[in-house]
Design a protein around this motif. Structure first.
Motif, short mmCIF file in Angstrom:
data_model
loop_
_atom_site.label_atom_id
_atom_site.label_comp_id
_atom_site.label_asym_id
_atom_site.label_seq_id
_atom_site.Cartn_x
_atom_site.Cartn_y
_atom_site.Cartn_z
N HIS A 263 2.24 10.37 -4.34
CA HIS A 263 1.33 11.06 -3.39
C HIS A 263 1.79 12.24 -2.42
O HIS A 263 1.50 13.42 -2.05
CB HIS A 263 0.45 9.97 -2.44
N MET B 282 -7.02 9.15 -3.58
CA MET B 282 -5.59 8.54 -3.43
C MET B 282 -5.04 7.85 -2.71
O MET B 282 -4.38 6.45 -3.13
CB MET B 282 -4.46 9.85 -2.83
N GLU B 283 -5.79 6.98 -1.04
CA GLU B 283 -6.10 5.55 -0.63
C GLU B 283 -6.26 4.57 -2.19
O GLU B 283 -6.34 3.62 -1.47
CB GLU B 283 -7.43 6.47 0.32
N HIS C 26 1.64 4.87 -2.67
CA HIS C 26 1.63 6.05 -2.88
C HIS C 26 2.73 6.67 -3.20
O HIS C 26 2.91 7.75 -3.40
CB HIS C 26 1.37 6.31 -1.17
N ASN D 71 -2.62 5.25 6.98
CA ASN D 71 -2.93 6.27 5.30
C ASN D 71 -2.35 4.64 4.55
O ASN D 71 -1.25 4.48 3.99
CB ASN D 71 -3.27 7.31 5.32
N ALA E 147 -4.16 3.56 -4.04
CA ALA E 147 -2.39 2.99 -3.81
C ALA E 147 -3.08 1.52 -3.54
O ALA E 147 -2.14 0.56 -3.34
CB ALA E 147 -3.08 3.74 -2.00
N MET F 202 -4.76 12.87 2.88
CA MET F 202 -4.99 12.36 1.66
C MET F 202 -6.38 11.80 0.68
O MET F 202 -7.06 12.15 1.73
CB MET F 202 -4.02 10.91 1.42
N HIS G 276 0.87 -1.01 -0.32
CA HIS G 276 0.10 0.19 -0.25
C HIS G 276 1.02 0.80 -0.26
O HIS G 276 0.61 2.35 -0.81
CB HIS G 276 -0.83 0.12 0.95
N GLU G 277 2.33 1.53 0.68
CA GLU G 277 2.85 2.78 1.14
C GLU G 277 3.62 2.62 -0.32
O GLU G 277 3.97 3.60 -0.82
CB GLU G 277 3.69 2.15 1.76
#
Length: 372
Positions: free
Chosen positions: A231, A269-270, A226, A372, A273, A265, A222-223
């Protein structure tokens, strides 16, 4: 190379970076470079363009090799003055070429950003994130990561190698454009952060509280999503302006970390990701069930990070996100663990002995968001 010259060889010590062994070798000058002779492997050609002058001391010459950062050749007494002078000249030329490349990419990126700002203002600056060169984003992200880890990330060769291999599984070849660096911060709360310039920070608490390596792999994926979508850089351009990227934030990395981490964010964006993570896990044949376990865990805490301030999350574990992760987990077939047992054990101990899991009162847990 045209062959070595006649006469006795020049004694030297070779460290090839493949182990700690120091080998006695001989060098022979040649028109196009040096000839290196090892008793066990014969002769090897070292062209001038492949050699780097690392140290030019009065009592020795130390050479490096392009593309092999741990390769060293120590010659004592030093090489002839003419050879050293030629190597110094080549080193100066290489530095000038690198400086011109960095300067050119930086100027081009800044020119594009300035043009966008001139014509459309801050709303369009966010979309310029892919045009900002790593020469600007990497130092900024490194400063933020350093403020979060206190400049002392948890270190361990086996754990770092395990994370590097995991990143290699999760990222397709050739992407993203920014170099990835994953560090572990000695912080008991479970969280993660993607800063500009490919900098990713995982906390000790995230690793210790995870049900297994698949959970850490899910959060890391997930990171990386980003990172791939820039992001963090988009957020900085949107909310803080170009001045931050140009170093006009006052030099206070901790304050910048506070500002960045407190900036929300968007849900888009989430979603981007999340979609990246699901696709990356599928390509790596790692089960998304780890992500489900992470977001289902009650009360994943958010807590102080010392000088970096509070690590603020953006969105809770919404039913929409859980549905996507559960559906992906149900579709997964032929998966394998994200790490071996030995790799997972090394990662869990990268910050030292395991700490007792904190039991926060329910009143403190309520309303807390996961990373996030």
């Amino acid at each position: 190379m045209s062959g070595r010259s006649e006469g006795p060889g020049i004694p030297a010590i070779l460290m090839d970076g493949k182990g700690r062994q120091r080998r006695q070798v001989e060098l022979f000058p040649a028109p196009d470079g040096l000839g290196l002779v090892r008793d066990d492997e014969g002769e090897e050609d070292l062209p001038w363009e492949a050699l780097i002058l690392v140290d030019d001391a009065p009592d020795r010459t130390v050479l490096g090799r392009k593309g092999a950062p741990d390769w060293r050749l120590v010659v004592a007494p030093p090489l002839a003055a003419g050879i050293r002078a030629d190597l110094r000249r080549r080193r100066a030329q290489a530095r000038r070429r690198r400086g011109l490349r960095v300067y050119g990419s930086t100027v081009a990126g800044l020119a594009m950003v300035a043009a966008l700002l001139w014509f459309r203002g801050g709303a369009l600056l966010e979309q310029a994130a892919p045009l900002v060169p790593p020469a600007l984003t990497v130092p900024l992200g490194q400063a933020i990561a350093e403020s979060v880890t206190g400049g002392k990330p948890c270190r361990g060769a086996a754990a770092e190698a395990a994370l590097e291999r995991l990143v290699g599984r999760l990222l397709p070849r050739g992407s993203p454009a920014e170099p990835i660096r994953v560090q572990v911060a000695d912080i008991p709360q479970a969280n993660a952060l993607a800063a500009p310039g490919g900098q990713v920070v995982l906390t000790r608490g995230l690793i210790e509280q995870a049900s297994g390596p698949d959970e850490v792999a899910g959060v890391l994926a997930h990171e990386l999503g980003h990172v791939a979508h820039r992001h963090a850089t988009r957020m900085i351009l949107r909310d803080l302006g170009v001045g931050v990227l140009l170093g006009r934030f006052g030099g206070d990395a901790a304050a910048l970390a506070d500002t960045l981490l407190a900036t929300s964010m968007s849900r888009d964006m989430e979603r981007e990701a999340d979609a990246f993570a699901i696709a990356a896990l599928a390509a790596a044949r790692i089960s998304p069930a780890g992500l489900v376990a992470f977001f289902e865990r009650e009360g994943a805490p958010e807590a102080p990070l010392g000088q970096a301030g509070r690590w603020l999350s953006t969105h809770p574990s919404t039913p929409e996100r859980l549905l996507r992760f559960r559906a992906a987990a149900a579709r997964a077939r032929g998966t394998s663990p994200a790490m071996t047992q030995a790799e997972w054990a090394a990662l869990k101990r990268v910050c030292g002995p395991l700490s007792p899991r904190p039991r926060a009162p329910k009143s403190e847990m309520r309303g807390k968001d996961p990373p996030n």
